[in-house]
Design a protein around this motif. Sequence first.
Motif, PDB file in Angstrom:
ATOM      1  N   PRO A   1       0.791  -1.239   0.000  1.00 29.44           N
ATOM      2  CA  PRO A   1       0.000   0.000   0.000  1.00 29.44           C
ATOM      3  C   PRO A   1       0.823   1.289   0.000  1.00 29.44           C
ATOM      4  O   PRO A   1       0.320   2.336  -0.371  1.00 29.44           O
ATOM      5  N   GLU A   2       2.084   1.219   0.367  1.00 33.90           N
ATOM      6  CA  GLU A   2       2.930   2.419   0.400  1.00 33.90           C
ATOM      7  C   GLU A   2       3.741   2.611  -0.888  1.00 33.90           C
ATOM      8  O   GLU A   2       4.495   3.569  -1.001  1.00 33.90           O
ATOM      9  N   ARG A   3       3.569   1.734  -1.847  1.00 36.99           N
ATOM     10  CA  ARG A   3       4.398   1.762  -3.052  1.00 36.99           C
ATOM     11  C   ARG A   3       4.257   3.073  -3.829  1.00 36.99           C
ATOM     12  O   ARG A   3       5.252   3.678  -4.221  1.00 36.99           O
ATOM     13  N   ARG A   4       3.049   3.521  -4.045  1.00 32.82           N
ATOM     14  CA  ARG A   4       2.833   4.765  -4.801  1.00 32.82           C
ATOM     15  C   ARG A   4       3.551   5.932  -4.121  1.00 32.82           C
ATOM     16  O   ARG A   4       4.217   6.737  -4.764  1.00 32.82           O
TER      17      ARG A   4
ATOM     18  N   SER B   1      15.152   5.057 -13.149  1.00 30.75           N
ATOM     19  CA  SER B   1      15.849   5.649 -11.995  1.00 30.75           C
ATOM     20  C   SER B   1      14.923   5.759 -10.789  1.00 30.75           C
ATOM     21  O   SER B   1      15.333   5.521  -9.658  1.00 30.75           O
ATOM     22  N   VAL B   2      13.668   6.111 -11.035  1.00 33.15           N
ATOM     23  CA  VAL B   2      12.702   6.215  -9.942  1.00 33.15           C
ATOM     24  C   VAL B   2      12.446   4.836  -9.341  1.00 33.15           C
ATOM     25  O   VAL B   2      12.417   4.674  -8.118  1.00 33.15           O
ATOM     26  N   ALA B   3      12.276   3.833 -10.189  1.00 33.97           N
ATOM     27  CA  ALA B   3      12.042   2.468  -9.700  1.00 33.97           C
ATOM     28  C   ALA B   3      13.215   1.992  -8.858  1.00 33.97           C
ATOM     29  O   ALA B   3      13.021   1.426  -7.770  1.00 33.97           O
ATOM     30  N   ALA B   4      14.431   2.238  -9.322  1.00 30.22           N
ATOM     31  CA  ALA B   4      15.618   1.825  -8.568  1.00 30.22           C
ATOM     32  C   ALA B   4      15.676   2.545  -7.225  1.00 30.22           C
ATOM     33  O   ALA B   4      15.942   1.932  -6.188  1.00 30.22           O
ATOM     34  N   GLU B   5      15.414   3.844  -7.233  1.00 29.49           N
ATOM     35  CA  GLU B   5      15.436   4.642  -5.998  1.00 29.49           C
ATOM     36  C   GLU B   5      14.371   4.168  -5.015  1.00 29.49           C
ATOM     37  O   GLU B   5      14.604   4.119  -3.811  1.00 29.49           O
TER      38      GLU B   5
ATOM     39  N   VAL C   1      10.164  -1.572 -12.394  1.00 35.63           N
ATOM     40  CA  VAL C   1       9.911  -0.451 -13.305  1.00 35.63           C
ATOM     41  C   VAL C   1       8.425  -0.363 -13.666  1.00 35.63           C
ATOM     42  O   VAL C   1       7.866   0.733 -13.762  1.00 35.63           O
ATOM     43  N   GLY C   2       7.770  -1.489 -13.838  1.00 35.63           N
ATOM     44  CA  GLY C   2       6.352  -1.492 -14.190  1.00 35.63           C
ATOM     45  C   GLY C   2       5.472  -0.811 -13.154  1.00 35.63           C
ATOM     46  O   GLY C   2       4.395  -0.309 -13.481  1.00 35.63           O
ATOM     47  N   SER C   3       5.935  -0.747 -11.923  1.00 39.80           N
ATOM     48  CA  SER C   3       5.150  -0.077 -10.876  1.00 39.80           C
ATOM     49  C   SER C   3       5.028   1.422 -11.125  1.00 39.80           C
ATOM     50  O   SER C   3       4.016   2.033 -10.803  1.00 39.80           O
ATOM     51  N   VAL C   4       6.061   2.007 -11.684  1.00 39.52           N
ATOM     52  CA  VAL C   4       6.015   3.444 -11.981  1.00 39.52           C
ATOM     53  C   VAL C   4       4.901   3.697 -12.994  1.00 39.52           C
ATOM     54  O   VAL C   4       4.077   4.606 -12.819  1.00 39.52           O
TER      55      VAL C   4
ATOM     56  N   PHE D   1       1.531   5.900 -12.258  1.00 34.44           N
ATOM     57  CA  PHE D   1       1.607   7.212 -12.909  1.00 34.44           C
ATOM     58  C   PHE D   1       1.551   7.009 -14.414  1.00 34.44           C
ATOM     59  O   PHE D   1       2.259   6.160 -14.956  1.00 34.44           O
ATOM     60  N   GLU D   2       0.723   7.797 -15.103  1.00 36.09           N
ATOM     61  CA  GLU D   2       0.527   7.599 -16.539  1.00 36.09           C
ATOM     62  C   GLU D   2       1.798   7.819 -17.354  1.00 36.09           C
ATOM     63  O   GLU D   2       1.944   7.300 -18.448  1.00 36.09           O
ATOM     64  N   SER D   3       2.726   8.632 -16.799  1.00 33.91           N
ATOM     65  CA  SER D   3       3.967   8.936 -17.500  1.00 33.91           C
ATOM     66  C   SER D   3       4.948   9.558 -16.511  1.00 33.91           C
ATOM     67  O   SER D   3       4.561   9.940 -15.401  1.00 33.91           O
TER      68      SER D   3
END
Length: 177
Positions: free
Chosen positions: A10-13, A36-40, A45-48, A52-54
């Motif tokens: 639930p905290e992923r977003r 980079s956001v996924a790694a951070e 990566v698919g979670s981003v 978020f649409e983009s």
Amino acid sequence: MRPKNTPNDPERRERILRAAIELVQRSGIASVTARSVAAEAGVPVGSVAYYFESVPGLLLEASARVLHLRTGTLGERLAGTRPDNVVRRLAELIHHQLTDQRTTSIVAYELYMLGMRDPKFREVSRASNAQLRDWLAEILPPAQAAHLAAVADGYQLQCLFEEETPSVARIERVLTG
């Protein structure tokens, strides 16, 4: 066993959003990619893309978050201000944002500038800009409030390029100049 249709994380977003803000803080807007956001954030990566649409959509929400935090500080630090001490209190706030909140200020202005080219970001930037002007208009005549807000905003941005932070007294002189 967790109920059906509930998030596994639930905290992923929120982690993704915070990761984007941290990347902008550390390396600037250009460093923000889905990878980079996924790694951070420590997520796939698919979670981003799922949340978020983009990447621009993620940056838009990050911009709104950072600018909202700054306007919250505005209300907290300037509560109880009167016409006779408004310039001093505003100078103290600017000094605080240039010292204790310098990194946040840099991020805020970097995201704020995206409004120059993108209408969605422009709305967020305008709303943020209006906060100080509207707050000052509760204390000062509207034209004076608009002038002081513009001077404060422009001077703070200019100071972020300088090595040395001006004193509260110096900021106050510029605001009254």
